[in-house]
Design a protein around this motif. Structure first.
Motif, PDB file in Angstrom:
ATOM      1  N   ALA A 152       9.102   3.746 -13.029  1.00 36.10           N
ATOM      2  CA  ALA A 152       9.832   3.286 -11.847  1.00 36.10           C
ATOM      3  C   ALA A 152       9.122   3.729 -10.567  1.00 36.10           C
ATOM      4  O   ALA A 152       9.044   2.971  -9.586  1.00 36.10           O
ATOM      5  CB  ALA A 152      11.267   3.797 -11.875  1.00 36.10           C
ATOM      6  N   GLY A 153       8.586   4.950 -10.571  1.00 38.31           N
ATOM      7  CA  GLY A 153       7.852   5.431  -9.405  1.00 38.31           C
ATOM      8  C   GLY A 153       6.583   4.630  -9.150  1.00 38.31           C
ATOM      9  O   GLY A 153       6.250   4.334  -8.000  1.00 38.31           O
ATOM     10  N   LEU A 154       5.873   4.282 -10.209  1.00 40.93           N
ATOM     11  CA  LEU A 154       4.681   3.442 -10.054  1.00 40.93           C
ATOM     12  C   LEU A 154       5.053   2.075  -9.492  1.00 40.93           C
ATOM     13  O   LEU A 154       4.353   1.551  -8.616  1.00 40.93           O
ATOM     14  CB  LEU A 154       3.957   3.279 -11.392  1.00 40.93           C
ATOM     15  CG  LEU A 154       3.130   4.462 -11.867  1.00 40.93           C
ATOM     16  CD1 LEU A 154       2.688   4.262 -13.315  1.00 40.93           C
ATOM     17  CD2 LEU A 154       1.917   4.691 -10.960  1.00 40.93           C
ATOM     18  N   ILE A 155       6.136   1.505  -9.970  1.00 48.43           N
ATOM     19  CA  ILE A 155       6.595   0.202  -9.468  1.00 48.43           C
ATOM     20  C   ILE A 155       6.902   0.298  -7.973  1.00 48.43           C
ATOM     21  O   ILE A 155       6.502  -0.568  -7.185  1.00 48.43           O
ATOM     22  CB  ILE A 155       7.814  -0.285 -10.280  1.00 48.43           C
ATOM     23  CG1 ILE A 155       7.365  -0.681 -11.692  1.00 48.43           C
ATOM     24  CG2 ILE A 155       8.523  -1.434  -9.574  1.00 48.43           C
ATOM     25  CD1 ILE A 155       8.488  -0.857 -12.691  1.00 48.43           C
ATOM     26  N   SER A 156       7.589   1.346  -7.576  1.00 49.67           N
ATOM     27  CA  SER A 156       7.892   1.541  -6.156  1.00 49.67           C
ATOM     28  C   SER A 156       6.607   1.679  -5.341  1.00 49.67           C
ATOM     29  O   SER A 156       6.473   1.082  -4.270  1.00 49.67           O
ATOM     30  CB  SER A 156       8.754   2.790  -5.954  1.00 49.67           C
ATOM     31  OG  SER A 156      10.020   2.609  -6.522  1.00 49.67           O
ATOM     32  N   LEU A 157       5.670   2.469  -5.843  1.00 45.16           N
ATOM     33  CA  LEU A 157       4.410   2.690  -5.145  1.00 45.16           C
ATOM     34  C   LEU A 157       3.660   1.369  -4.957  1.00 45.16           C
ATOM     35  O   LEU A 157       3.170   1.083  -3.862  1.00 45.16           O
ATOM     36  CB  LEU A 157       3.562   3.688  -5.934  1.00 45.16           C
ATOM     37  CG  LEU A 157       2.313   4.236  -5.267  1.00 45.16           C
ATOM     38  CD1 LEU A 157       2.647   4.986  -3.985  1.00 45.16           C
ATOM     39  CD2 LEU A 157       1.574   5.150  -6.228  1.00 45.16           C
ATOM     40  N   LEU A 158       3.611   0.558  -5.998  1.00 44.87           N
ATOM     41  CA  LEU A 158       2.934  -0.731  -5.902  1.00 44.87           C
ATOM     42  C   LEU A 158       3.670  -1.704  -4.979  1.00 44.87           C
ATOM     43  O   LEU A 158       3.060  -2.612  -4.421  1.00 44.87           O
ATOM     44  CB  LEU A 158       2.755  -1.364  -7.283  1.00 44.87           C
ATOM     45  CG  LEU A 158       1.416  -1.014  -7.892  1.00 44.87           C
ATOM     46  CD1 LEU A 158       1.535  -0.042  -9.014  1.00 44.87           C
ATOM     47  CD2 LEU A 158       0.691  -2.266  -8.291  1.00 44.87           C
ATOM     48  N   SER A 159       4.961  -1.495  -4.814  1.00 48.74           N
ATOM     49  CA  SER A 159       5.761  -2.351  -3.921  1.00 48.74           C
ATOM     50  C   SER A 159       5.658  -1.902  -2.472  1.00 48.74           C
ATOM     51  O   SER A 159       6.299  -2.471  -1.595  1.00 48.74           O
ATOM     52  CB  SER A 159       7.237  -2.327  -4.347  1.00 48.74           C
ATOM     53  OG  SER A 159       7.378  -2.828  -5.655  1.00 48.74           O
ATOM     54  N   GLY A 160       4.891  -0.829  -2.233  1.00 53.84           N
ATOM     55  CA  GLY A 160       4.751  -0.305  -0.882  1.00 53.84           C
ATOM     56  C   GLY A 160       5.888   0.590  -0.468  1.00 53.84           C
ATOM     57  O   GLY A 160       6.046   0.927   0.707  1.00 53.84           O
ATOM     58  N   GLU A 161       6.702   0.990  -1.442  1.00 56.64           N
ATOM     59  CA  GLU A 161       7.857   1.839  -1.165  1.00 56.64           C
ATOM     60  C   GLU A 161       7.529   3.276  -1.537  1.00 56.64           C
ATOM     61  O   GLU A 161       6.566   3.563  -2.237  1.00 56.64           O
ATOM     62  CB  GLU A 161       9.063   1.349  -1.969  1.00 56.64           C
ATOM     63  CG  GLU A 161       9.475  -0.072  -1.635  1.00 56.64           C
ATOM     64  CD  GLU A 161      10.433  -0.664  -2.658  1.00 56.64           C
ATOM     65  OE1 GLU A 161      10.867   0.059  -3.561  1.00 56.64           O
ATOM     66  OE2 GLU A 161      10.732  -1.853  -2.542  1.00 56.64           O
ATOM     67  N   ASN A 162       8.381   4.165  -1.100  1.00 50.28           N
ATOM     68  CA  ASN A 162       8.259   5.580  -1.423  1.00 50.28           C
ATOM     69  C   ASN A 162       8.869   5.809  -2.798  1.00 50.28           C
ATOM     70  O   ASN A 162      10.066   5.583  -2.974  1.00 50.28           O
ATOM     71  CB  ASN A 162       8.977   6.409  -0.360  1.00 50.28           C
ATOM     72  CG  ASN A 162       8.853   7.894  -0.573  1.00 50.28           C
ATOM     73  OD1 ASN A 162       8.586   8.372  -1.681  1.00 50.28           O
ATOM     74  ND2 ASN A 162       9.050   8.647   0.491  1.00 50.28           N
ATOM     75  N   PRO A 163       8.083   6.266  -3.778  1.00 53.13           N
ATOM     76  CA  PRO A 163       8.641   6.477  -5.125  1.00 53.13           C
ATOM     77  C   PRO A 163       9.712   7.578  -5.166  1.00 53.13           C
ATOM     78  O   PRO A 163      10.463   7.656  -6.118  1.00 53.13           O
ATOM     79  CB  PRO A 163       7.432   6.856  -5.972  1.00 53.13           C
ATOM     80  CG  PRO A 163       6.320   7.092  -5.059  1.00 53.13           C
ATOM     81  CD  PRO A 163       6.665   6.532  -3.715  1.00 53.13           C
ATOM     82  N   LEU A 164       9.785   8.388  -4.139  1.00 48.13           N
ATOM     83  CA  LEU A 164      10.783   9.465  -4.109  1.00 48.13           C
ATOM     84  C   LEU A 164      12.165   8.953  -3.740  1.00 48.13           C
ATOM     85  O   LEU A 164      13.154   9.638  -3.947  1.00 48.13           O
ATOM     86  CB  LEU A 164      10.362  10.559  -3.114  1.00 48.13           C
ATOM     87  CG  LEU A 164       8.951  11.110  -3.266  1.00 48.13           C
ATOM     88  CD1 LEU A 164       8.707  12.205  -2.252  1.00 48.13           C
ATOM     89  CD2 LEU A 164       8.709  11.606  -4.667  1.00 48.13           C
ATOM     90  N   ALA A 165      12.219   7.736  -3.206  1.00 50.51           N
ATOM     91  CA  ALA A 165      13.506   7.187  -2.755  1.00 50.51           C
ATOM     92  C   ALA A 165      14.365   6.700  -3.916  1.00 50.51           C
ATOM     93  O   ALA A 165      15.574   6.541  -3.773  1.00 50.51           O
ATOM     94  CB  ALA A 165      13.270   6.046  -1.766  1.00 50.51           C
TER      95      ALA A 165
END
Length: 166
Positions: A152-165
């Motif tokens: 899920a964190g990798l998906i967020s990172l690739l989406s330009g989002e903060n994986p910590l959110a």
């Protein structure tokens, strides 16, 4: 398709669209993140390498983690997972990386780091994020939750989002 396979498939689609590759550096999951990614057909296009560095010696030998970290902050720490990400990226050449180190149990916990404590880190070559999670359940449940959080964190990172959110 189970939730981990769904996450891995989504990650694969994003990596393919970005023409990018990912690498994993794993301790407590024992290769579970890499397995989840490579169970998706066509993953050779976006999965570069997986490092299962269960021992501290191998974290240092394979990923260049500073050996002093183990006596000062411990293997389950922000410093170690961030170094694991950097090492995996440097050795594999992949742009994206995830690293995990934790106490899956049933033994090995301490008052400071009880069973279920996991540090995760994600990097994209420019940004580096890390997060401590406290997962509940038995060994298999902790490992499964760690794999899900890593993907899920990798998906967020690739989406330009903060994986910590997430």
């Amino acid at each position: 398709m189970d939730s981990i396979s769904q996450l891995a498939a989504q990650l694969g689609r994003q990596l393919q669209a970005a023409h990018a590759q990912v690498t994993t550096a794993e301790s407590c999951t024992g290769g579970g993140i890499a397995e989840a990614i490579t169970r998706i057909p066509g993953s050779s296009a976006w999965f570069e390498a997986g490092y299962v560095t269960y021992s501290n010696v191998q974290k240092t030998r394979q990923l260049g983690v500073c050996a002093d970290f183990f006596s000062t902050v411990g293997a389950v720490s922000q410093e170690v997972v961030e170094a694991m990400v950097r090492g995996a990226q440097a050795h594999s050449g992949a742009r994206y990386a995830v690293a995990v180190s934790g106490v899956a149990g049933p033994d090995g916990g301490s008052p400071e780091k009880p069973v279920g404590t996991v540090w995760l880190a994600w990097g994209d070559g420019e940004r580096l994020f890390s997060l401590r999670k406290q997962f509940a359940g038995n060994r298999d449940q902790v490992r499964r939750q760690t794999v899900e959080a890593a993907l899920a964190g990798l998906i967020s990172l690739l989406s330009g989002e903060n994986p910590l959110a997430g």
